[in-house]
Write an enzyme that holds these catalytic residues in place. Structure first.
Site, PDB file in Angstrom:
ATOM      1  CD1 TRP A   3     -49.839  77.954 -17.609  1.00 47.10           C
ATOM      2  CD2 TRP A   3     -48.774  77.969 -15.636  1.00 47.10           C
ATOM      3  NE1 TRP A   3     -49.175  76.759 -17.476  1.00 47.10           N
ATOM      4  CE2 TRP A   3     -48.515  76.738 -16.275  1.00 47.10           C
ATOM      5  CE3 TRP A   3     -48.219  78.204 -14.378  1.00 47.10           C
ATOM      6  CZ2 TRP A   3     -47.718  75.742 -15.704  1.00 47.10           C
ATOM      7  CZ3 TRP A   3     -47.426  77.208 -13.797  1.00 47.10           C
ATOM      8  CH2 TRP A   3     -47.179  76.004 -14.464  1.00 47.10           C
TER       9      TRP A   3
ATOM     10  CD  GLU B  56     -48.248  81.250 -19.611  1.00 41.94           C
ATOM     11  OE1 GLU B  56     -48.477  81.743 -18.483  1.00 41.94           O
ATOM     12  OE2 GLU B  56     -47.100  81.037 -20.037  1.00 41.94           O
TER      13      GLU B  56
ATOM     14  CE  LYS C 195     -45.429  73.886 -18.588  1.00 39.93           C
ATOM     15  NZ  LYS C 195     -44.515  74.627 -17.720  1.00 39.93           N
TER      16      LYS C 195
ATOM     17  CG  ASP D 213     -44.239  80.787 -22.095  1.00 40.77           C
ATOM     18  OD1 ASP D 213     -43.273  80.367 -22.762  1.00 40.77           O
ATOM     19  OD2 ASP D 213     -44.145  81.053 -20.881  1.00 40.77           O
TER      20      ASP D 213
ATOM     21  CG  HIS E 196     -45.917  77.447 -22.503  1.00 41.21           C
ATOM     22  ND1 HIS E 196     -46.809  77.939 -21.587  1.00 41.21           N
ATOM     23  CD2 HIS E 196     -44.740  77.349 -21.847  1.00 41.21           C
ATOM     24  CE1 HIS E 196     -46.202  78.138 -20.432  1.00 41.21           C
ATOM     25  NE2 HIS E 196     -44.941  77.788 -20.569  1.00 41.21           N
TER      26      HIS E 196
ATOM     27  CG  HIS F 162     -45.514  84.704 -20.485  1.00 41.92           C
ATOM     28  ND1 HIS F 162     -45.882  83.803 -19.517  1.00 41.92           N
ATOM     29  CD2 HIS F 162     -46.023  85.907 -20.093  1.00 41.92           C
ATOM     30  CE1 HIS F 162     -46.583  84.426 -18.584  1.00 41.92           C
ATOM     31  NE2 HIS F 162     -46.691  85.699 -18.914  1.00 41.92           N
TER      32      HIS F 162
ATOM     33  CG  ASP G 152     -41.822  75.697 -20.855  1.00 44.05           C
ATOM     34  OD1 ASP G 152     -41.296  76.767 -21.197  1.00 44.05           O
ATOM     35  OD2 ASP G 152     -42.739  75.610 -20.022  1.00 44.05           O
TER      36      ASP G 152
ATOM     37  CG  ASP H  77     -39.270  78.908 -18.500  1.00 44.01           C
ATOM     38  OD1 ASP H  77     -39.842  79.819 -19.104  1.00 44.01           O
ATOM     39  OD2 ASP H  77     -39.874  77.912 -18.054  1.00 44.01           O
TER      40      ASP H  77
ATOM     41  CG  ASP I  36     -42.538  82.928 -18.018  1.00 42.26           C
ATOM     42  OD1 ASP I  36     -41.776  82.829 -17.044  1.00 42.26           O
ATOM     43  OD2 ASP I  36     -43.514  82.168 -18.195  1.00 42.26           O
TER      44      ASP I  36
HETATM   45  C1  RNT Z   1     -45.243  78.174 -16.746  1.00 42.66           C
HETATM   46  C2  RNT Z   1     -45.764  79.428 -17.349  1.00 42.66           C
HETATM   47  C3  RNT Z   1     -45.998  80.547 -16.401  1.00 42.66           C
HETATM   48  C4  RNT Z   1     -44.903  80.667 -15.374  1.00 42.66           C
HETATM   49  C5  RNT Z   1     -45.003  81.904 -14.509  1.00 42.66           C
HETATM   50  C6  RNT Z   1     -44.103  81.821 -13.329  1.00 42.66           C
HETATM   51  O1  RNT Z   1     -44.829  77.251 -17.665  1.00 42.66           O
HETATM   52  O2  RNT Z   1     -44.914  79.836 -18.373  1.00 42.66           O
HETATM   53  O3  RNT Z   1     -46.206  81.721 -17.103  1.00 42.66           O
HETATM   54  O4  RNT Z   1     -43.632  80.637 -15.948  1.00 42.66           O
HETATM   55  O5  RNT Z   1     -46.291  82.129 -14.204  1.00 42.66           O
HETATM   56 ZN    ZN Z   2     -45.305  81.767 -19.240  1.00 49.44          ZN
END
Ligand code: RNT
Ligand code: ZN
Length: 417
Positions: A186, A225, A227, A258, A261, A285, A293, A295, A325
């Protein structure tokens, strides 16, 4: 918890599920085999332990300052070991390059080598954990706004070299554990404001990826990955979903989904069945976006439950790698791990307990009232009794009993950091 009651409740639940054609023992056997790749970066707010001075950047950030974060590799390992005593099943650990064991030396990203992960490989072997890996292109003086998509050849080559070396590290991990190491790529590359060179940067990224993936390995698998956007890079993301979906389908690479994302109303669950047709496997993820996003810690919400259900319905448990994640620095970090892992497992258990045969029969017969009715009733079936029994059988705390375990670890360990 009263073990006798848990067992009794399970017996009743087993009978209730049998009435809708579901075998709870089989569901439990399948759940037992589902490995979750635990992200190492919740332990220390995505800092890592390289000795270069973390400059942040790259459009991701952990918010909060709850005390007790892991300050070194030993503490990350201790925290993960604690987490593993509070969850059932055998899981994996997903490492980022910046968590290498650099022994106090300044090892720049273009110099990382398998030897920096020897102690991780040994520890993982000892604990019976398999490892996954990630290249790290954020938080470095050369990160800027563009890494692999940078028109400046020197910077681009630096990151190409880094990512190639990360693939070699992954290969060595995979070989040592006799099971493929899944390496995620990523990068944050993008632009804060309107760019008129959207095509150019994507062409560069495609070339960089081709160069990185030129070496074929047997013991690692690549995933890429996408985003939507990163903080301070809101107007353009080079590695968008379309970009990686196209690249993955063309080059047969695993696309990482993810759950944070995408546009917030987009269903990630609905992507599973399409990806399965055109890409070899899927990496997840599992996260929880709150308005963006963000997290947040993964919980058992409709999004997580739908995702798990779709994977089970597609009979794709052997093609989907489930990783977590998120990084919440505002609550107890060990607690954050345990909530996320257990909630993800609960989502898969719900998927495994779905009365799918009857539902499919209804659908094929055009009995849509019946299908909707059973879907609604299934929400209230006693899945939680099955879950409690799963924990009991695995000798880990049942239900909220894990809270006191974490409080104890906080008192004895993390609060002293
Ligand atoms: C970032 C991505 C990625 C990170 C990690 C730390 O938006 O989701 O996967 O969170 O690599
Ligand atoms: Zn991620």
């Amino acid at each position: 918890m009263n073990t006798g009651n848990i067992q009794k409740s399970y017996e009743i639940a087993r009978e209730r599920y049998a009435a809708v054609g579901v075998n709870t023992d089989e569901a439990l056997a399948k759940l037992q085999k589902i490995a979750i790749s635990i992200h190492c970066w919740q332990a220390d707010d995505v800092n890592g332990f390289e000795n270069l001075g973390n400059l942040g950047g790259g459009g991701i950030q952990a918010t909060g300052n709850y005390p007790g974060k892991a300050r070194n590799i030993g503490e990350v390992r201790a925290d993960i070991e604690k987490v593993l005593t509070l969850v059932a099943g055998s899981h994996r650990l997903n490492l980022h390059e910046i968590y290498g064991d650099f022994q106090g030396k300044a090892v720049d990203r273009d110099a990382v080598a398998p030897e920096h992960f020897t102690s991780w490989i040994e520890w993982a072997k000892e604990k019976g954990i398999k490892l996954d890996f990630n290249s790290t292109s954020f938080g470095h003086p050369k990160s800027g706004d563009l890494t692999l998509a940078n028109p400046d050849k020197a910077i681009r080559d630096f990151w190409i070299e880094h990512t190639k070396r990360c693939r070699l590290v992954s290969e060595e991990m995979g070989k040592a554990q006799n099971d493929p190491c899944i390496m995620n790529l990523w990068i944050h590359d993008g632009s804060k404001d309107i760019t008129v060179n959207r095509l150019k940067y994507r062409q560069i990224l495609e070339q960089s990826l081709d160069e990185i993936f030129a070496t074929e390995y047997k013991n690692m698998k690549d995933c890429i990955e996408a985003k939507l956007f990163g903080i301070a890079l809101e107007s353009y993301t080079v590695g968008s979903y379309d970009f990686y979906l196209g690249y993955g389908a063309k080059k047969q690479k695993i696309v990482t989904l993810d759950t944070g994302h995408f546009h917030l109303t987009e269903s990630i669950a609905d992507k599973i069945s399409s990806l399965l047709l055109f890409t070899p496997e899927i990496m997840l993820h599992v996260s929880r976006p709150v308005r963006w996003d963000s997290d947040h810690v993964t919980i058992l919400n409709d999004d997580t439950a739908d995702l798990a259900k779709e994977i089970v319905r597609a009979d794709a448990l052997d093609k989907v790698h489930i990783g977590l994640d998120y990084f919440d620095a505002s609550i107890n970090r060990i607690g954050a791990y345990v909530i996320g892992i257990r909630s993800t497992q609960k989502a898969f258990l719900q998927g495994l307990l779905e009365p799918i045969d009857t539902l499919r029969r209804y659908e094929e017969n055009g009995q849509y009232f019946e299908r909707l009715a059973l879907l609604e009733e299934a929400k209230g079936l006693p899945w939680n009794a099955v879950w409690d029994y799963f924990c009991l059988k695995n000798n880990i705390p049942v239900a909220e009993d894990y809270i006191t375990e974490i409080q104890k670890y906080e008192k004895e360990v993390t609060s002293k950091r």
